[in-house]
Design an enzyme around this catalytic site. Structure first.
Site, mmCIF file in Angstrom:
data_model
loop_
_atom_site.group_PDB
_atom_site.id
_atom_site.type_symbol
_atom_site.label_atom_id
_atom_site.label_comp_id
_atom_site.label_asym_id
_atom_site.label_seq_id
_atom_site.Cartn_x
_atom_site.Cartn_y
_atom_site.Cartn_z
ATOM 1 N N ASP A 5 0.838 -1.202 0.000
ATOM 2 C CA ASP A 5 0.000 0.000 0.000
ATOM 3 C C ASP A 5 0.874 1.254 0.000
ATOM 4 O O ASP A 5 0.560 2.246 -0.638
ATOM 5 C CB ASP A 5 -0.893 0.036 1.251
ATOM 6 C CG ASP A 5 -1.978 -1.024 1.161
ATOM 7 O OD1 ASP A 5 -2.043 -1.719 0.121
ATOM 8 O OD2 ASP A 5 -2.756 -1.154 2.137
ATOM 9 N N LYS A 36 -26.035 -16.378 -9.931
ATOM 10 C CA LYS A 36 -26.856 -15.173 -10.072
ATOM 11 C C LYS A 36 -26.527 -14.286 -8.872
ATOM 12 O O LYS A 36 -26.894 -14.590 -7.738
ATOM 13 C CB LYS A 36 -28.341 -15.535 -10.096
ATOM 14 C CG LYS A 36 -29.249 -14.348 -10.318
ATOM 15 C CD LYS A 36 -30.626 -14.818 -10.766
ATOM 16 C CE LYS A 36 -31.509 -13.654 -11.133
ATOM 17 N NZ LYS A 36 -31.951 -12.878 -9.978
ATOM 18 N N LYS A 56 -27.590 -20.185 -19.409
ATOM 19 C CA LYS A 56 -27.691 -19.476 -20.682
ATOM 20 C C LYS A 56 -27.281 -20.382 -21.835
ATOM 21 O O LYS A 56 -26.266 -21.079 -21.725
ATOM 22 C CB LYS A 56 -26.747 -18.259 -20.686
ATOM 23 C CG LYS A 56 -27.028 -17.290 -19.567
ATOM 24 C CD LYS A 56 -25.992 -16.173 -19.510
ATOM 25 C CE LYS A 56 -26.301 -15.265 -18.340
ATOM 26 N NZ LYS A 56 -25.265 -14.254 -18.106
ATOM 27 N N TYR A 59 -21.196 -10.109 -16.576
ATOM 28 C CA TYR A 59 -21.712 -11.388 -17.066
ATOM 29 C C TYR A 59 -22.226 -11.335 -18.507
ATOM 30 O O TYR A 59 -22.776 -12.311 -19.004
ATOM 31 C CB TYR A 59 -22.795 -11.922 -16.144
ATOM 32 C CG TYR A 59 -23.941 -10.952 -15.917
ATOM 33 C CD1 TYR A 59 -24.795 -10.632 -16.961
ATOM 34 C CD2 TYR A 59 -24.143 -10.354 -14.684
ATOM 35 C CE1 TYR A 59 -25.825 -9.737 -16.781
ATOM 36 C CE2 TYR A 59 -25.175 -9.455 -14.504
ATOM 37 C CZ TYR A 59 -26.013 -9.152 -15.555
ATOM 38 O OH TYR A 59 -27.021 -8.259 -15.386
ATOM 39 N N ARG A 91 -30.347 -0.199 -14.631
ATOM 40 C CA ARG A 91 -31.250 -0.924 -15.519
ATOM 41 C C ARG A 91 -32.462 -0.069 -15.884
ATOM 42 O O ARG A 91 -32.906 -0.078 -17.023
ATOM 43 C CB ARG A 91 -31.707 -2.195 -14.804
ATOM 44 C CG ARG A 91 -32.667 -3.018 -15.593
ATOM 45 C CD ARG A 91 -32.886 -4.352 -14.896
ATOM 46 N NE ARG A 91 -33.730 -5.192 -15.701
ATOM 47 C CZ ARG A 91 -35.046 -5.107 -15.721
ATOM 48 N NH1 ARG A 91 -35.651 -4.223 -14.968
ATOM 49 N NH2 ARG A 91 -35.762 -5.898 -16.488
ATOM 50 N N CYS A 150 -56.024 -5.627 22.810
ATOM 51 C CA CYS A 150 -55.103 -4.987 21.875
ATOM 52 C C CYS A 150 -53.892 -4.468 22.650
ATOM 53 O O CYS A 150 -54.057 -3.764 23.644
ATOM 54 C CB CYS A 150 -55.806 -3.837 21.145
ATOM 55 S SG CYS A 150 -54.650 -2.803 20.231
ATOM 56 N N ASP A 189 -26.580 -11.341 -6.297
ATOM 57 C CA ASP A 189 -27.694 -10.557 -5.767
ATOM 58 C C ASP A 189 -27.215 -9.137 -5.455
ATOM 59 O O ASP A 189 -26.823 -8.837 -4.336
ATOM 60 C CB ASP A 189 -28.202 -11.249 -4.496
ATOM 61 C CG ASP A 189 -29.595 -10.800 -4.148
ATOM 62 O OD1 ASP A 189 -30.201 -10.063 -4.940
ATOM 63 O OD2 ASP A 189 -30.083 -11.189 -3.074
ATOM 64 N N LEU A 249 -34.956 -12.208 -16.027
ATOM 65 C CA LEU A 249 -34.976 -13.657 -16.248
ATOM 66 C C LEU A 249 -36.214 -14.278 -15.644
ATOM 67 O O LEU A 249 -36.648 -13.865 -14.569
ATOM 68 C CB LEU A 249 -33.747 -14.278 -15.574
ATOM 69 C CG LEU A 249 -32.399 -13.903 -16.161
ATOM 70 C CD1 LEU A 249 -31.289 -14.259 -15.183
ATOM 71 C CD2 LEU A 249 -32.187 -14.629 -17.480
ATOM 72 N N TYR A 259 2.290 1.971 -3.397
ATOM 73 C CA TYR A 259 1.187 2.424 -4.253
ATOM 74 C C TYR A 259 0.880 3.901 -3.967
ATOM 75 O O TYR A 259 0.770 4.717 -4.877
ATOM 76 C CB TYR A 259 -0.037 1.544 -3.987
ATOM 77 C CG TYR A 259 -1.272 1.903 -4.793
ATOM 78 C CD1 TYR A 259 -1.527 1.295 -6.022
ATOM 79 C CD2 TYR A 259 -2.188 2.848 -4.323
ATOM 80 C CE1 TYR A 259 -2.656 1.621 -6.764
ATOM 81 C CE2 TYR A 259 -3.319 3.180 -5.054
ATOM 82 C CZ TYR A 259 -3.549 2.566 -6.273
ATOM 83 O OH TYR A 259 -4.660 2.894 -7.003
HETATM 84 S S1 IVH Z 1 -28.139 -12.465 -17.371
HETATM 85 C C1 IVH Z 1 -30.915 -11.669 -20.563
HETATM 86 N N1 IVH Z 1 -26.442 -13.322 -15.549
HETATM 87 O O1 IVH Z 1 -30.341 -10.914 -12.462
HETATM 88 C C2 IVH Z 1 -30.234 -12.081 -19.352
HETATM 89 N N2 IVH Z 1 -28.120 -11.780 -14.883
HETATM 90 O O2 IVH Z 1 -33.342 -11.071 -13.935
HETATM 91 C C3 IVH Z 1 -30.182 -11.030 -18.356
HETATM 92 N N3 IVH Z 1 -28.001 -11.125 -12.521
HETATM 93 O O3 IVH Z 1 -31.062 -7.833 -12.584
HETATM 94 C C4 IVH Z 1 -29.345 -11.204 -17.237
HETATM 95 N N4 IVH Z 1 -26.263 -12.358 -11.987
HETATM 96 O O4 IVH Z 1 -28.550 -8.023 -13.162
HETATM 97 C C5 IVH Z 1 -27.506 -12.542 -15.799
HETATM 98 N N5 IVH Z 1 -24.870 -14.145 -14.041
HETATM 99 C C6 IVH Z 1 -25.927 -13.359 -14.297
HETATM 100 C C7 IVH Z 1 -26.520 -12.565 -13.305
HETATM 101 C C8 IVH Z 1 -27.625 -11.788 -13.639
HETATM 102 C C9 IVH Z 1 -27.170 -11.478 -11.542
HETATM 103 C C10 IVH Z 1 -29.157 -10.187 -12.378
HETATM 104 C C11 IVH Z 1 -29.280 -9.167 -13.449
HETATM 105 C C12 IVH Z 1 -30.759 -8.853 -13.487
HETATM 106 C C13 IVH Z 1 -31.373 -10.116 -12.997
HETATM 107 C C14 IVH Z 1 -32.018 -10.854 -14.153
#
Ligand code: IVH
Length: 679
Positions: free
Chosen positions: A33, A115, A292, A229, A136, A410, A117, A83, A36
């Site tokens: 650090d 996925k 996917k 992603y 978004r 109550c 969060d 999704l 840097y």
């Molecule tokens: S793909 C067309 N990949 O989940 C496909 N989404 O309902 C669209 N999210 O708010 C998203 N991790 O930001 C994809 N590995 C991942 C993801 C991801 C989180 C979120 C995305 C969106 C929601 C999709």
């Protein structure tokens, strides 16, 4: 001399960007650090002396000093889709079958990812430079949060030009999820607790909230991170999603390391199970896996339905559980007077947040599970819902534990509690119960309703206790008590004036929000919207019969009864009259379709799945064109619109001899009718 300085600045810039990449993206620091900081300070000093050599991709340009006054709209190059969810292995097998059938292939390759969060983000790069970062938004138009996103060191400000050339990346969007790690989140919350500040609810809200802060300097202090992603653009030299992930990685983006290319659906299922079993070892929140289709060509062939792609799904993980103890069971009074039990728990961390309360739903639930104070319990939290007690560990119960009794009075106003025969809930029947008054007012002022900024829980508590507020109209009469309000401790002139201005502003809220704000039982935001589509002013609704309410698509008997009950109460009618006189909106501009068209005056029933629009959208269109939509088939039905997998409604329509339209025919009629209107 100047040349040398410019070169030194460029050297420092590239060095620091390289160290940032190793530290923030690869998590493999190359220098200490201290070293840097020395480089960074030198760069800052030189740039201060020679500002002509500052470039937008300099690490010193990450944190701007200006406040973002408004987040400007940004059009996404490609819509940001959401999704659809799956929950079981069978769901995944069905997903795979549908795809194989559609594209006539025996086997399909998929990529499986976590996925994450957090909050979604779209980063646009032009000629290798980061130009815009956007939220978004509604999927087509997001908000410009570039200044805030730039503070996140894992986001590259530029990508190497040779890669732009190699993959044809002149104009592209990288999509991903902004998040905060669980450990950083917990550390932050414990520090805030120590200093007496309010803690944050969970990492996801924290990340989303941070992106919308006006001051980038504050965002820079928050330890936000990102996983990318998706890579989108036209003409990119790649034919699969897997290649796209690798291109993103090569360009210096942070990619989740747990993604896998799977040969078939069996591998997908195994890997989803693997990801689920490993989720607790991660230092970030995930709520499922995303599956996917790997081939971009097949993705394109499959296309989208409504707002979701047909080539991807989310596989939701089971809710996370934790063990804790019940310290106490308290009874809470809601705005409808329902008295619900809440368990006060020994705090535990679960799904990224500290849990100290769980809902117990109602007394029947307590009796059924025999939940007692002092019990060890398993609690569970899924998605956004309030945690609940799923199981009591009876073996750990002390012998002197006492069975939980239902409330007799109550807890707030001491009135007798009423238990309706056909319901599990208990009610405080005193409409004037302070807890109910407060809860009704909180709902009225809340965001989806009248949206009165500044009039939240705490202030409503105070104003009810001090006698300023009792019912909705009192809110709009607060301006007559400005002097008294200013004298209240904590308030002051500035905040009172702001509050009064926000109250006045709320008078502009549209009819459906006002209707929702009234807090009629079962009339949520969606139902309110439906109602105003059929009744253009409050009098029409007040005079509506139960049958006419029932005839509305998606409005069932419970809702209708509740609406009738609400408007047969004189007190409620008086409140509405007062609110009308105070200037609130109780009517809507009904879109009159003065040209008659195919839909005018006819009743339709929708069944099955439509490919090109959701049922909700289809019914909205029919209503706009002067038609009616009903939920059940009867002899009054003119047409049944049957999508894929239409079920019993279609059979009934056939047996009654009612005309059936398939999706294509329906769309054709829609097109013609819309044309007549527009002409
Ligand atoms: S793909 C067309 N990949 O989940 C496909 N989404 O309902 C669209 N999210 O708010 C998203 N991790 O930001 C994809 N590995 C991942 C993801 C991801 C989180 C979120 C995305 C969106 C929601 C999709």
């Amino acid at each position: 001399m100047l040349d040398k300085i410019e070169q030194r600045i460029k050297f420092l810039r590239d060095e620091i960007n390289k160290y940032d990449y190793h530290y923030y993206v690869l998590a493999e620091p190359l220098i200490s650090d201290y070293e840097y900081d020395q480089l960074y300070k030198e760069l800052e000093k030189l740039e201060a002396e020679y500002p002509q050599f500052i470039t937008p991709d300099s690490p010193t340009q990450r944190v701007g000093k200006d406040l973002t006054k408004e987040f400007k709209p940004v059009n996404h190059l490609f819509p940001m889709l959401s999704l659809s969810n799956t929950y079981t292995e069978e769901d995944l097998i069905d997903f795979d079958k549908r795809i194989k059938k559609e594209i006539q292939e025996d086997e399909v390759e998929y990529v499986v990812e976590y996925k994450i969060d957090g909050a979604s983000i779209s980063l646009r790069y032009t000629n290798g430079q980061l130009v815009t970062a956007a939220t978004r938004g509604d999927g087509n138009v997001g908000e410009d949060i570039t200044n805030n996103a730039k503070t996140i060191r894992a986001i590259p400000l530029k990508i190497p030009l040779e890669l732009v050339e190699k993959y044809n990346l002149t104009e592209f969007e990288a999509r991903g999820e902004i998040y905060m790690s669980i450990s950083d989140f917990n550390l932050l919350n414990s520090e805030r607790l120590k200093s007496g500040e309010k803690t944050f609810a969970n990492p996801r809200n924290f990340a989303a909230g941070s992106l919308k802060l006006q001051d980038p300097q504050i965002v820079a202090e928050r330890k936000l991170n990102v996983f990318l992603y998706a890579l989108l653009g036209t003409g990119i030299k790649s034919s699969t999603h897997w290649e796209n992930l690798n291109i993103l990685k090569e360009c210096g983006f942070r990619i989740n390391p747990h993604s896998k290319l799977c040969k078939n659906i069996k591998e997908v299922i195994d890997y989803c199970n693997h990801l689920e079993s490993k989720r607790n070892s991660l230092d970030y929140e995930v709520d499922g896996a995303v599956i996917k289709v790997n081939s971009l060509l097949i993705q394109q062939q499959l296309g989208n339905i409504a707002k979701s792609p047909r080539w991807a799904v989310a596989y939701k993980f089971k809710a996370k559980q934790a063990k804790t103890k019940i310290r106490d069971i308290v009874w809470q009074v809601g705005r409808t007077g329902a008295v619900t039990p809440v368990a006060e728990l020994e705090p535990v961390f679960l799904a990224g947040s500290k849990i100290s309360r769980a809902t117990l739903h109602n007394y029947d639930e307590i009796k059924r599970k025999d939940i007692r104070v002092g019990d060890s319990v398993i609690i569970e939290k899924g998605g956004d819902v309030i945690p609940k007690v799923v199981e009591v560990i009876k073996e750990e119960r002390k012998p002197d534990s006492i069975e939980t009794k239902p409330p007799e009075k109550c807890p707030v106003c001491n009135s007798k509690i009423y238990f309706p025969d056909n319901e599990a809930a208990a009610y405080c029947e005193n409409y004037e119960c302070p807890a109910q008054i407060k809860a009704r007012l909180v709902h009225f002022a809340s965001r989806g309703a009248m949206d009165i900024e500044g009039l939240g829980d705490a202030l409503i508590d105070l104003l009810v206790d001090k006698g300023f507020l009792k019912s909705f109209p009192d809110i709009y009469k607060l301006k007559n008590y400005r002097d008294e309000l200013i004298k209240i401790e904590r308030l002051g002139q500035k905040s009172v004036d702001k509050l009064l201005a926000n109250i006045e502003k709320s008078k502009k809220q549209p009819f459906h929000k006002v209707l929702f704000a009234l807090g009629i039982r079962y009339v949520g935001a969606g139902v309110s919207q439906k109602l105003v589509e059929h009744f253009s002013n409050i009098n029409e609704l007040i005079n509506a019969s139960e049958e006419s309410l029932n005839a509305i698509y998606e409005i069932g008997p419970n809702i209708s009864k509740s609406i009738i009950r609400f408007f047969s109460d004189k007190n409620n009618l008086k409140i509405i009259e007062d609110l009308i006189n105070l200037g609130l909106n109780f009517e809507t501009e009904k879109r009159e379709t003065n040209t008659k068209n195919f839909f005018t005056g006819k009743t339709f029933v929708l069944t099955g799945t439509l490919n090109s629009l959701s049922r909700e959208e289809a019914s909205q269109k029919i209503i706009e064109l002067g038609g009616k939509v009903s939920s059940s088939v009867s002899k009054n039905t003119d047409y049944v619109i049957a999508g894929e997998k239409a079920g019993s409604k279609l059979d009934k329509a056939n047996s009654l001899g009612i005309k059936i339209l398939n999706e294509e025919e329906f769309l054709q009629f829609l097109k013609e009718a819309e044309k007549t209107i527009n002409d």
